[in-house]
Scaffold this motif. Structure first.
Motif, PDB file in Angstrom:
ATOM      1  N   ALA A   1      -7.703   0.703  -7.899  1.00  0.00           N
ATOM      2  CA  ALA A   1      -8.877   0.441  -8.433  1.00  0.00           C
ATOM      3  C   ALA A   1      -8.795   0.287 -10.208  1.00  0.00           C
ATOM      4  O   ALA A   1      -9.396  -0.490 -10.860  1.00  0.00           O
ATOM      5  CB  ALA A   1      -9.850   1.824  -8.347  1.00  0.00           C
TER       6      ALA A   1
ATOM      7  N   GLN B   1       0.578  -1.225   0.048  1.00  0.00           N
ATOM      8  CA  GLN B   1      -0.072   0.218   0.045  1.00  0.00           C
ATOM      9  C   GLN B   1       0.741   1.192  -0.034  1.00  0.00           C
ATOM     10  O   GLN B   1       0.666   2.313  -0.672  1.00  0.00           O
ATOM     11  CB  GLN B   1      -0.794   0.098   1.262  1.00  0.00           C
TER      12      GLN B   1
ATOM     13  N   HIS C   1       0.968   4.221  -3.048  1.00  0.00           N
ATOM     14  CA  HIS C   1       0.901   5.667  -2.876  1.00  0.00           C
ATOM     15  C   HIS C   1       1.984   6.341  -3.374  1.00  0.00           C
ATOM     16  O   HIS C   1       2.068   7.414  -3.926  1.00  0.00           O
ATOM     17  CB  HIS C   1       0.565   5.681  -1.198  1.00  0.00           C
TER      18      HIS C   1
ATOM     19  N   ASP D   1      -3.123   3.595  -8.639  1.00  0.00           N
ATOM     20  CA  ASP D   1      -4.652   3.537  -7.976  1.00  0.00           C
ATOM     21  C   ASP D   1      -4.927   2.044  -8.118  1.00  0.00           C
ATOM     22  O   ASP D   1      -5.111   1.772  -9.328  1.00  0.00           O
ATOM     23  CB  ASP D   1      -5.463   4.269  -8.959  1.00  0.00           C
TER      24      ASP D   1
ATOM     25  N   ARG E   1      -9.726   0.044  -2.845  1.00  0.00           N
ATOM     26  CA  ARG E   1      -8.880   1.322  -2.256  1.00  0.00           C
ATOM     27  C   ARG E   1      -8.603   0.908  -0.839  1.00  0.00           C
ATOM     28  O   ARG E   1      -7.686   1.258  -0.390  1.00  0.00           O
ATOM     29  CB  ARG E   1      -9.451   2.184  -2.823  1.00  0.00           C
ATOM     30  N   GLU E   2      -9.809   0.556  -0.125  1.00  0.00           N
ATOM     31  CA  GLU E   2      -9.308   0.670   1.436  1.00  0.00           C
ATOM     32  C   GLU E   2      -8.696  -0.779   1.796  1.00  0.00           C
ATOM     33  O   GLU E   2      -8.676  -1.709   1.188  1.00  0.00           O
ATOM     34  CB  GLU E   2     -10.955   0.599   1.969  1.00  0.00           C
TER      35      GLU E   2
END
Length: 160
Positions: free
Chosen positions: A107, A96, A100, A105, A113-114
């Protein structure tokens, strides 16, 4: 693909990450017994892909830190040809962080995403999600200089 017993990975996501970064199939060892192949093979070149949050990490804490990339560390045993790629605190959160920092992304890879949804998929990926994770990891490997350095170290010490 034949298992490369010089590569040890402790969980599903570590195994998938190791497969992408090494282009080999690592030996999958569950959880706290990840140190066992290292202890049983003191003269064999080994590299482990582990999370720092596991009980088995105690064996690796005395390895010398050679590279600290924040979310991923490279450590080496002081007298043996044993290396550890350590995700801090765990591979899911390290990935993660890399996502970032590289402005990707999840998605776009049909992944949630979470963080909890992402972790859930990483713990037991379906074939579809595994394919999406492979694509994501390959894109990370192309973009991230730290992962390129990790791959270069692996190729240097484990050329086959």
């Amino acid at each position: 693909m034949k298992v490369n017993s010089s590569l040890i990975a402790e969980c599903n996501i570590d195994t998938l990450f190791a497969r992408i970064i090494t282009k080999s199939l690592p030996l999958h060892v569950q959880g706290s017994v990840v140190q066992k192949p290292f202890m049983e093979n003191p003269n064999k070149k080994l590299i482990g892909f582990i999370d720092r949050d596991k009980k088995g990490f105690e064996y690796f804490k005395d390895f010398e830190l050679t590279n600290d990339f924040g979310c991923i560390q490279i450590r080496k045993h002081s007298t043996r040809a044993h290396f550890a790629i350590i995700a801090v605190p765990a591979m899911e959160t390290a990935i993660q962080t890399l996502i970032h920092e590289n402005n990707l992304d999840v998605a776009n890879y049909s992944l949630p995403r979470e963080i909890q949804g992402f972790i859930r998929i990483c713990k037991s990926p379906s074939p579809k999600n595994e394919a999406n994770l492979k694509t994501l990891f390959n894109n990370l490997l192309q973009k991230d200089d730290r992962l390129k350095q990790i791959r270069a170290m692996i190729v240097e010490h484990f050329p086959d």
